[in-house]
Design an enzyme around this catalytic site. Structure first.
Site, PDB file in Angstrom:
ATOM      1  N   GLY A 156       0.794  -1.229   0.000  1.00 35.38           N
ATOM      2  CA  GLY A 156       0.000   0.000   0.000  1.00 35.38           C
ATOM      3  C   GLY A 156       0.818   1.266   0.000  1.00 35.38           C
ATOM      4  CG  ASP A 165      31.919 -28.562   0.409  1.00 35.16           C
ATOM      5  OD1 ASP A 165      32.955 -27.879   0.378  1.00 35.16           O
ATOM      6  OD2 ASP A 165      31.915 -29.799   0.306  1.00 35.16           O
ATOM      7  CG  ASP A 219      20.753 -29.563  -1.162  1.00 37.77           C
ATOM      8  OD1 ASP A 219      21.831 -29.044  -0.820  1.00 37.77           O
ATOM      9  OD2 ASP A 219      20.328 -30.622  -0.660  1.00 37.77           O
ATOM     10  N   GLY A 220      20.900 -26.327  -0.468  1.00 32.99           N
ATOM     11  CA  GLY A 220      20.619 -25.411   0.632  1.00 32.99           C
ATOM     12  C   GLY A 220      20.467 -23.987   0.151  1.00 32.99           C
ATOM     13  CB  ALA A 221      22.554 -21.885  -2.080  1.00 34.97           C
ATOM     14  CD1 TRP A 229      19.523 -29.037   1.733  1.00 31.25           C
ATOM     15  CD2 TRP A 229      18.484 -27.573   3.016  1.00 31.25           C
ATOM     16  NE1 TRP A 229      18.204 -29.057   1.392  1.00 31.25           N
ATOM     17  CE2 TRP A 229      17.538 -28.158   2.154  1.00 31.25           C
ATOM     18  CE3 TRP A 229      18.044 -26.599   3.930  1.00 31.25           C
ATOM     19  CZ2 TRP A 229      16.198 -27.821   2.176  1.00 31.25           C
ATOM     20  CZ3 TRP A 229      16.706 -26.263   3.943  1.00 31.25           C
ATOM     21  CH2 TRP A 229      15.793 -26.876   3.079  1.00 31.25           C
ATOM     22  CD  GLU A 248      16.607 -32.417  12.945  1.00 34.02           C
ATOM     23  OE1 GLU A 248      16.722 -33.239  13.874  1.00 34.02           O
ATOM     24  OE2 GLU A 248      15.527 -32.002  12.521  1.00 34.02           O
ATOM     25  CG  ASP A 274      37.687 -24.013  -0.401  1.00 35.77           C
ATOM     26  OD1 ASP A 274      38.925 -24.114  -0.495  1.00 35.77           O
ATOM     27  OD2 ASP A 274      37.012 -23.260  -1.115  1.00 35.77           O
TER      28      ASP A 274
END
Length: 571
Positions: free
Chosen positions: A30, A394, A442-444, A472, A475, A543
Site C-alpha cells: 500500500g 561447499d 540445494d541449501g542455497a 543442508w 540435524e 575448502d
C-alpha cells in the site's frame, strides 16, 4: 485517490525512465502503490517478486552485468526489513543499486500507524545514502543525489535508499521545480590519472622480474585495456570473483591454478580496482613476502586498504591502463620469461588434470554422483557467450574452480548464499539471447526457490542445476566425526524437479552419469528449466576439509594463517 502526472510518484517514475531504467524489481504494498502505478504509466516493466530480498538481489545482478543502475521497490515495514539482506550484500559488493520505499502519511508519523518505522536508521550503516523525503518539492533533487551516490560519486559505489510518506508521493511537484537538470541522464565521470604517478608505475612494472596483476570490481569495462597490458608486460594474472571472465581463460597470462605460488613469488603486484581483502590474504607479507604493491582504482578505499601502494593511482581503470601503455612506449619489460612460462605450464597442467578428474569423478559409496561429474557435464554444454551464476556452501567450492564462462557471478565477499535463482532470473531478463546457467547447492537453492514462479511468469529463461545432496537438512547432534562424515539425522532428498514442474518449468531429476548429458541438452533447449541432480553427500571439497567452505577464492587460507602467526612472532 488518483495519482496525477505531476505528482511526486509520477516524477520518480519519469526520472527513472529518463535515466534509462527499463525495469524495476518489486513487491507490491500500500505505501508504494503511487510509485507502482506511475512506473506502469511510464512503460517501465515491473518484475514482481515473491520476497523483497530477491528483488534487491535481482537489482544487484542487473547492475553488475549491465553496468547500469539496478532498482528495487519494496513496501514499508517488513518489506524493508526483508530487503536488508540484499541491501547488505550490495553494500559489501559495492553494486550501484537504488532501493525505494514508502512510509506512513506525515500526519501519522510516530503515532503507531501501520508499518510506521524509521527505516533510515536501520539502513544508514549499509547504504551510501539513506533519506526520508517528506517534501514533494525535494523529490527530484533527492533522487538525483541518491543515484549519484549509488554510482560512487561521493566515495564508494553501493546501494542508496529513499523512502517517501505516501501523502508526499501523491502531492504535486510545482512545475517550476520539475527541472530538466535533475531529470536528464548524467554521464558517468571518468577520472584521469596523474602523469607523475603513471611514470612511477611504469618504471616499477617494466623493471620488475615477476609481475602479478590482480583485477576486481573496478576493472569491469576495461577488459580490452587490461588484456593489452598483459600482452605487453607478459605478467602473471589472477582474476577474482568480482572480475571473472574479464580476461579469457585462454590468455597466456592466466595462472589461476598456481594461485598460491604466484602470490608468494611476485616482486610487484598491481591491483586494478581490487581490495586486498580476505580473498587475497589482506596483502599479508606472510603470503606476498617483500612484494611492492601498485594500486589503481577510482575508489580511494581500494588504494589503501591493508597495504599501501607505491604509487597509488586514483583513476578510472581504462584510462589508467591506457596511460601505462602509452608511457611505456616501446620499452621492453624486464620480466623473467622462464618464471612466467613455468607458471603458465603449471596452470595448464593442473587445469587439464582438474578437467580429467572432474569428468572421471567416481560415485560415492552410496552410488550417487560426485558434484564434479555434474559440473564437468555442464561445462561441456556451455556456449562461448554463457552467463554463469554459482551459489552454495561447499558446492560453491567445487563450482568456482569447475566452471568457467565469459560472465560469472557468485555470492561475493559477503558470502550471501541464496543469490543463485534471483541472479539467474535478472541475468536472463537482461540478456534474453544469451544462455544463463545457475549452478547451486540445494541449501542455497532453498532460500529463494519460490522465485521460480517469477521466472515462468516473466519469461526469464535460466537453466538451474541443483546439486541435491540433502546435506543442508542434517540435524547435528554432536561434533563426532566418523570416516569424514558428521554424525546426524538426514531428513530427505527433496524432489526439486517436482517443485519446478508445479510452476510450469521443464524439470528433470538426474541420478546417473548416463542421464546427465542428455538431460542438460533437453534443459538447454527448453528453458526455463531445472535439473535436480542427486549427488553424494560424501564428496567434500578441499575448502571444507580446512573449514573454508564459505570462503571463495582462498584455498591456501589455513596455510596463510599459520604463516601470518609465524611472521608476526618473528617481528
Amino acid at each position: 485517490m488518483q495519482v496525477t502526472s505531476d505528482s511526486s510518484a509520477a516524477l520518480v517514475a519519469r526520472l527513472l525512465r529518463r535515466r534509462g531504467v527499463d525495469r524495476v524489481f518489486a513487491l507490491c504494498g500500500g505505501h508504494i502503490m503511487p510509485i507502482w502505478m506511475r512506473l506502469d504509466a511510464e512503460g517501465i516493466r515491473i518484475v514482481d517478486v515473491r520476497d523483497e530480498r530477491a528483488a534487491v538481489h535481482m537489482a544487484q545482478a542487473h547492475a553488475e552485468l549491465t553496468g547500469t543502475l539496478g532498482v528495487a521497490l519494496v513496501t514499508a515495514g517488513p518489506g524493508v526489513t526483508n530487503a536488508m539482506t540484499g541491501i547488505a550484500n550490495a553494500h559489501v559488493s559495492r553494486a550501484p543499486v537504488l532501493v525505494l520505499s514508502g512510509t506512513a502519511p506525515r500526519a501519522q508519523e510516530n503515532r503507531g500507524g501501520l508499518q510506521d518505522l524509521d527505516h533510515t536508521q536501520l539502513l544508514r550503516p549499509i547504504t551510501r545514502y539513506a533519506r526520508t523525503v517528506r517534501e514533494a518539492a525535494l523529490v527530484l533533487a533527492e533522487l538525483d543525489e541518491a543515484i549519484a551516490r549509488a554510482f560512487g560519486e561521493a566515495g564508494e559505489p553501493g546501494p542508496a535508499y529513499l523512502d517517501f510518506p505516501v501523502d508526499t508521493l501523491r502531492a504535486p511537484v510545482p512545475a517550476a521545480l520539475q527541472l530538466e537538470e535533475h531529470l536528464r541522464p548524467k554521464p558517468r565521470p571518468v577520472m584521469l590519472p596523474d602523469p607523475a604517478r603513471i611514470e612511477e608505475a611504469v618504471e616499477a612494472l617494466w623493471s620488475a622480474r615477476r609481475v602479478l596483476v590482480v583485477s576486481g570490481r573496478g576493472a569491469r569495462g576495461a577488459g580490452a585495456e587490461l588484456t593489452a597490458l598483459l600482452d605487453r608486460l607478459g605478467a602473471a594474472y589472477l582474476d577474482t570473483g568480482e572480475s571473472r571472465g574479464l580476461v579469457p581463460d585462454s590468455h597466456p597470462s592466466v595462472v589461476a591454478a598456481m594461485r598460491g605460488a604466484v602470490m608468494g613469488d611476485a616482486d610487484v603486484v598491481l591491483t586494478v580496482g581490487r581490495r586486498l581483502d580476505f580473498q587475497l590474504a589482506y596483502g599479508s607479507p606472510a603470503v606476498f613476502g617483500d612484494a611492492r604493491f601498485i594500486r589503481i582504482s577510482d575508489v580511494p578505499g581500494e588504494l589503501r586498504d591493508n597495504r599501501r601502494g607505491t604509487p597509488e593511482i586514483l583513476a578510472s581503470a581504462a584510462p589508467a591502463l591506457r596511460a601505462l601503455l602509452d608511457a611505456a612506449g616501446n620499452r621492453s619489460p624486464a620480466l623473467d620469461l622462464d618464471w612466467a612460462a613455468r607458471l603458465r605450464a603449471g596452470h595448464a597442467e593442473r587445469a587439464a588434470k582438474l578437467r580429467h578428474a572432474m569428468a572421471a569423478a567416481p560415485n560415492g559409496g552410496d552410488g550417487r554422483l560426485h558434484p564434479n561429474r555434474v559440473l564437468a557435464a555442464l561445462q561441456d554444454a556451455l556456449g562461448e557467450d554463457a552467463i554463469v551464476i554459482t551459489d552454495g556452501g561447499d558446492f560453491l567450492s567445487f563450482a568456482r574452480v569447475g566452471l568457467s564462462a565469459p560472465s560469472m557471478l557468485d555470492p561475493g565477499p559477503f558470502g550471501c548464499i541464496g543469490i543463485g535463482v534471483p541472479y539467474g532470473i535478472a541475468a536472463s531478463l537482461a540478456f534474453p539471447d544469451r544462455p544463463v546457467v545457475v549452478a547451486t547447492g540445494d541449501g542455497a537453492f532453498g532460500f529463494n526457490a519460490i522465485e521460480l514462479d517469477i521466472a515462468v511468469r516473466h519469461g526469464a529463461r535460466p537453466l538451474i542445476i541443483v546439486a541435491n545432496n540433502g546435506a543442508w537438512q542434517i540435524e547435528v547432534h554432536d561434533q563426532q566425526v566418523t570416516h569424514g562424515k558428521v554424525v546426524g539425522t538426514r531428513l530427505q532428498f527433496a524432489d526439486h524437479a517436482a517443485m519446478a514442474r508445479a510452476f510450469g518449468m521443464h524439470a528433470e531429476r538426474v541420478e546417473t552419469a548416463e542421464q546427465l548429458g542428455p538431460a542438460i541438452a533437453r534443459a538447454m533447449a527448453n528453458r526455463p528449466a531445472l535439473i535436480d541432480a542427486v549427488v553424494t553427500p560424501e564428496a567434500v571439497s578441499s575448502d571444507a576439509k580446512t573449514g573454508l567452505a564459505w570462503v571463495p577464492d582462498l584455498q591456501p587460507l589455513a596455510a596463510w594463517d599459520a604463516a601470518e602467526r609465524r611472521w608476526r612472532a618473528d617481528g
